[in-house]
Design a protein around this motif. Structure first.
Motif, PDB file in Angstrom:
ATOM      1  N   LYS A  42       0.843  -1.190   0.000  1.00  0.00           N
ATOM      2  CA  LYS A  42       0.000   0.000   0.000  1.00  0.00           C
ATOM      3  C   LYS A  42       0.877   1.238   0.000  1.00  0.00           C
ATOM      4  O   LYS A  42       2.007   1.210   0.490  1.00  0.00           O
ATOM      5  CB  LYS A  42      -0.879   0.045   1.252  1.00  0.00           C
ATOM      6  N   ILE A  43       0.327   2.314  -0.520  1.00  0.00           N
ATOM      7  CA  ILE A  43       0.980   3.612  -0.432  1.00  0.00           C
ATOM      8  C   ILE A  43      -0.143   4.643  -0.438  1.00  0.00           C
ATOM      9  O   ILE A  43      -1.208   4.384  -1.020  1.00  0.00           O
ATOM     10  CB  ILE A  43       1.983   3.811  -1.607  1.00  0.00           C
ATOM     11  N   THR A  44       0.036   5.782   0.243  1.00  0.00           N
ATOM     12  CA  THR A  44      -1.040   6.772   0.224  1.00  0.00           C
ATOM     13  C   THR A  44      -0.960   7.597  -1.059  1.00  0.00           C
ATOM     14  O   THR A  44       0.069   7.637  -1.735  1.00  0.00           O
ATOM     15  CB  THR A  44      -0.956   7.746   1.417  1.00  0.00           C
TER      16      THR A  44
ATOM     17  N   GLU B 215       1.805  10.225  -0.914  1.00  0.00           N
ATOM     18  CA  GLU B 215       3.137   9.649  -1.135  1.00  0.00           C
ATOM     19  C   GLU B 215       3.333   9.299  -2.601  1.00  0.00           C
ATOM     20  O   GLU B 215       4.383   9.556  -3.193  1.00  0.00           O
ATOM     21  CB  GLU B 215       3.314   8.396  -0.271  1.00  0.00           C
ATOM     22  N   MET B 216       2.305   8.715  -3.194  1.00  0.00           N
ATOM     23  CA  MET B 216       2.400   8.319  -4.599  1.00  0.00           C
ATOM     24  C   MET B 216       2.631   9.549  -5.478  1.00  0.00           C
ATOM     25  O   MET B 216       3.404   9.500  -6.434  1.00  0.00           O
ATOM     26  CB  MET B 216       1.104   7.607  -5.013  1.00  0.00           C
ATOM     27  N   LEU B 217       1.950  10.640  -5.132  1.00  0.00           N
ATOM     28  CA  LEU B 217       2.139  11.883  -5.896  1.00  0.00           C
ATOM     29  C   LEU B 217       3.589  12.333  -5.831  1.00  0.00           C
ATOM     30  O   LEU B 217       4.180  12.700  -6.856  1.00  0.00           O
ATOM     31  CB  LEU B 217       1.248  12.993  -5.321  1.00  0.00           C
ATOM     32  N   GLU B 218       4.154  12.296  -4.647  1.00  0.00           N
ATOM     33  CA  GLU B 218       5.541  12.725  -4.520  1.00  0.00           C
ATOM     34  C   GLU B 218       6.469  11.776  -5.263  1.00  0.00           C
ATOM     35  O   GLU B 218       7.402  12.203  -5.936  1.00  0.00           O
ATOM     36  CB  GLU B 218       5.951  12.813  -3.041  1.00  0.00           C
TER      37      GLU B 218
ATOM     38  N   THR C  41       7.633   5.287   8.829  1.00  0.00           N
ATOM     39  CA  THR C  41       7.913   6.707   8.703  1.00  0.00           C
ATOM     40  C   THR C  41       8.072   7.109   7.232  1.00  0.00           C
ATOM     41  O   THR C  41       7.537   8.114   6.788  1.00  0.00           O
ATOM     42  CB  THR C  41       9.216   7.038   9.451  1.00  0.00           C
ATOM     43  N   ILE C  42       8.810   6.301   6.526  1.00  0.00           N
ATOM     44  CA  ILE C  42       9.165   6.639   5.148  1.00  0.00           C
ATOM     45  C   ILE C  42       8.615   5.566   4.213  1.00  0.00           C
ATOM     46  O   ILE C  42       8.784   4.375   4.464  1.00  0.00           O
ATOM     47  CB  ILE C  42      10.708   6.701   5.008  1.00  0.00           C
ATOM     48  N   ALA C  43       7.937   5.998   3.140  1.00  0.00           N
ATOM     49  CA  ALA C  43       7.407   5.043   2.168  1.00  0.00           C
ATOM     50  C   ALA C  43       8.467   4.644   1.160  1.00  0.00           C
ATOM     51  O   ALA C  43       8.538   3.492   0.733  1.00  0.00           O
ATOM     52  CB  ALA C  43       6.212   5.635   1.440  1.00  0.00           C
ATOM     53  N   GLY C  44       9.296   5.598   0.757  1.00  0.00           N
ATOM     54  CA  GLY C  44      10.286   5.242  -0.246  1.00  0.00           C
ATOM     55  C   GLY C  44      11.275   6.341  -0.527  1.00  0.00           C
ATOM     56  O   GLY C  44      11.154   7.464  -0.009  1.00  0.00           O
ATOM     57  N   ILE C  45      12.250   5.974  -1.325  1.00  0.00           N
ATOM     58  CA  ILE C  45      13.295   6.906  -1.741  1.00  0.00           C
ATOM     59  C   ILE C  45      13.131   7.131  -3.244  1.00  0.00           C
ATOM     60  O   ILE C  45      13.265   6.196  -4.031  1.00  0.00           O
ATOM     61  CB  ILE C  45      14.705   6.316  -1.503  1.00  0.00           C
TER      62      ILE C  45
ATOM     63  N   VAL D 277      10.267  10.154   1.006  1.00  0.00           N
ATOM     64  CA  VAL D 277       8.846  10.466   0.925  1.00  0.00           C
ATOM     65  C   VAL D 277       8.089   9.628   1.946  1.00  0.00           C
ATOM     66  O   VAL D 277       8.328   8.423   2.045  1.00  0.00           O
ATOM     67  CB  VAL D 277       8.310  10.146  -0.497  1.00  0.00           C
ATOM     68  N   GLY D 278       7.178  10.232   2.657  1.00  0.00           N
ATOM     69  CA  GLY D 278       6.364   9.438   3.580  1.00  0.00           C
ATOM     70  C   GLY D 278       5.427  10.300   4.416  1.00  0.00           C
ATOM     71  O   GLY D 278       5.859  11.310   4.975  1.00  0.00           O
ATOM     72  N   VAL D 279       4.147   9.918   4.466  1.00  0.00           N
ATOM     73  CA  VAL D 279       3.216  10.672   5.309  1.00  0.00           C
ATOM     74  C   VAL D 279       3.603  10.525   6.773  1.00  0.00           C
ATOM     75  O   VAL D 279       3.270  11.351   7.606  1.00  0.00           O
ATOM     76  CB  VAL D 279       1.746  10.233   5.106  1.00  0.00           C
TER      77      VAL D 279
END
Lengths: 413, 413
Positions: free
Chosen positions: B194-196, B199-202, B252-256, B346-348
């Motif tokens: 999952k990703i919000t 986050e996906m936008l970023e 905390t962080i979704a990705g780089i 990136v991460g909400v």
């Protein structure tokens, strides 16, 4: 200043270079002050490319989807031609069949035009645009894309000319007009300045590939002046007219048409009774085999012979069906012959001139050609002969009816 | 039983074989009882072929005609896929944008969707059809064909899902989901279940090519559940969700994310006065050069330095414009540097976690990487570094934020 509908087929728009040449031609007409609607086909090869893609998936795709697929071909050409016109400083707008809107019935792949909305096209023309319309396609009441079948672009052009009340519909082709006969067979064949719709219909149905017969019928019905011209050569072409010229000035014969794609089927010794023709031709028609010439001789001894011609590719299938019919009817024999050809003299002038038939038969007899079958209509006499005599027969008739002489009328353009 | 919109891009439908594979996949979903709307792009290569034809005629063709031209590409795919579905016993109907009708504004080649009429599609679905829709295209109020611009097929899919109130919009691609970072750079990169949307936008704006940013925005706005999956592999993909997970459970962080296509322009010694930023960026914007990161340092001695990044292909043009501005403003110097890259975490989750920035800067310092520029948003921190350190930086951050570990959530599919 006139409103002219011009149609360019697939070969005339077969490459970017050719599309540029077409744009030059159209721009020239604009410079003369004419309003122009151009109807285009798909670039040559494109329709076949699309059909091949479909057939890799399904041998018999649904007609609705075939129409969606192949209608893209003309749309591509309209955009490219509009661009080429704009490059020449001629504002242009492209339309597909649905946008125009060319309303058809829902017979996918062979739809018939019902109605054309000319409002947008008129507005665009008045605003100084060349209007470029995709040929061959329309849209049904439900908004499904339809196509008119092979050669439908001619029909689109004529229908648009009728709807817009155009002064002329010009069909650009790879020949510079309609000839008295095929120039490849007779050196002295001459381009006709004019031909009547009836004559053109007879010539077209006889394998003269210049115009689709459906488009000619349509033009005749809606009084659209039709002109056949060469895409890339100058010249007045041939005008297809409504009114017959005064009979005194009309040449008796407009031309000599012929067709090699004929084969003959004969059923011999059929009991002569009411309904026999239907019993013979019914099963042929049910098999979707088109029949051209039909001749039935008078009966002798309560038995008759019945002969008809079909397209050569249908001969084997037709023979098989006819053999079944023969055994059902108790007929004596079935014969098939693919080595025949049909040759016709065509002309509205023969209505008022006696002796055309006898002149025709004499000319053929003079060169020793035997006539196998004869059919006549008001403006056409056709005979079936052995195929190997075809060229000889065409030349003999062309000369006998003095078609080798120059046309006497002035060019109409 | 759900209503699912599925989108397949140009590579997924790039040949008849691939179209057959897509048909297999869609037929499988039908067999599960789902209602399916499929959105397709043009076969890969086709759009470029059409653009090349146009450019042989005109370097800058009118946008209206470009749309007429290139919109044929998707239409061809819809017909072929409908045929492939019918071959599998799944009734299917194709639609182009105008037929649906996908109403857009009249901004040709970059139109925006205004409204979608879902009446016909609903009726077709209820009648048991798979509906196949041409992506990337629509029609304006006047009936002109429009296109949504590159990547517009994703937007079509999301917009259709919103209009039809679909249960899910599935975007099939050549990757099996959204990753914590590019797996080609970091071996341990993991697919996110999952990703919000935020986050996906970023991630999308940072060069993650999985989804078009516009489609993600659209999906977020209309609450369309979006899933990214692989066209030809099985797997749950990545679900893009609305609701943030409970912060306790949210990593905390979704990705780089990172982007190599950046170049840096600096103007040094600009007089520090109101309106200077506009004077510098105005001419850049007028030349249609998109600016990404902008940093202005605090002034010293009434003079300031101003730095911004542009796409690499625009560097030379941007430098030329900036030099003219520099001489007008009396600035000291202009510097251009194309050997940079942007890297972002990136991460909400960082909203509720202090110290993400310092952890990021520490991780980079630990491997000796100098930071040239910094920008931050609520859920993203980006730095500009020398390009040659990019891979090193991505790996260091991926490891520092413990993204190498397996995702803990269950697959959502």
């Amino acid at each position: 200043m006139a409103l002219i509908v011009q149609k360019f087929g697939g070969t005339s728009v077969g490459s970017v270079e050719r599309i540029e040449q077409v744009a030059d031609k159209v721009a020239g007409f604009r410079d003369l002050g004419h309003d122009i609607v151009v109807v285009v086909s798909a670039m040559s090869g494109e329709t076949n490319r699309l059909i091949e893609l479909a057939q890799q998936i399904q041998e018999q795709p649904l007609p609705r989807e075939m129409d969606v697929l192949v209608s893209t071909g003309e749309q591509v050409t309209t955009a490219l031609l509009a661009m080429a016109l704009q490059k020449r400083g001629k504002p242009a707008k492209s339309y597909n069949g649905s946008q125009v809107r060319i309303l058809t019935d829902d017979a996918h792949t062979k739809a018939r035009i019902r109605e054309i909305d000319d409002a947008r096209l008129h507005a665009d023309l008045q605003a100084g645009n060349v209007v470029v319309v995709a040929g061959f396609q329309g849209v049904d009441e439900q908004g499904n894309i339809t196509t008119l079948g092979r050669g439908g672009s001619d029909t689109t052009a004529v229908a648009l000319a009728a709807a817009l009340k155009a002064d002329e519909c010009q069909i650009y082709t790879d020949v510079d007009g309609v000839y008295t006969t095929d120039p490849r067979v007779v050196d002295g064949a001459k381009r006709l300045d004019k031909i009547t719709f009836e004559e053109m219909l007879e010539m077209a149905s006889m394998g003269s590939k210049v115009l689709q017969i459906r488009a000619v019928e349509f033009a005749g019905k809606y009084n659209v002046p039709l002109r056949v011209l060469h895409s890339f050569q100058e010249g007045p072409g041939t005008l297809i007219t409504f009114e017959e010229e005064d009979a005194m000035e009309t040449p008796t014969i407009a031309g000599i048409a012929f067709n090699r794609d004929e084969a003959k089927l004969t059923i011999l010794g059929v009991p002569d009774m009411p309904g026999v023709a239907f019993k013979i031709l019914g099963p042929i028609g049910n098999a979707n085999i088109e029949v051209d010439v039909i001749v039935q001789n008078v009966a002798e001894d309560n038995s008759t012979d019945f002969t008809f011609t079909v397209s050569r590719s249908e001969l084997a299938r037709g023979e098989e069906i006819l053999k079944r019919t023969a055994s059902e009817l108790g007929a004596r024999e079935v014969r098939a012959d693919s080595r025949i050809a049909k040759i016709s003299v065509v002309g509205v002038g023969m209505r008022s001139h006696a002796g055309v038939a006898s002149q025709m038969f004499e000319a053929l007899a003079d060169v020793g050609i035997n006539i196998q079958m004869i059919t006549t209509s008001e403006i056409k006499i056709s005979v079936i002969i052995e195929e190997k005599f075809l060229e000889l027969a065409v030349r003999a008739l062309h000369s006998s009816f003095e078609l080798d002489a120059e046309p006497t009328e002035e060019s109409a353009a």
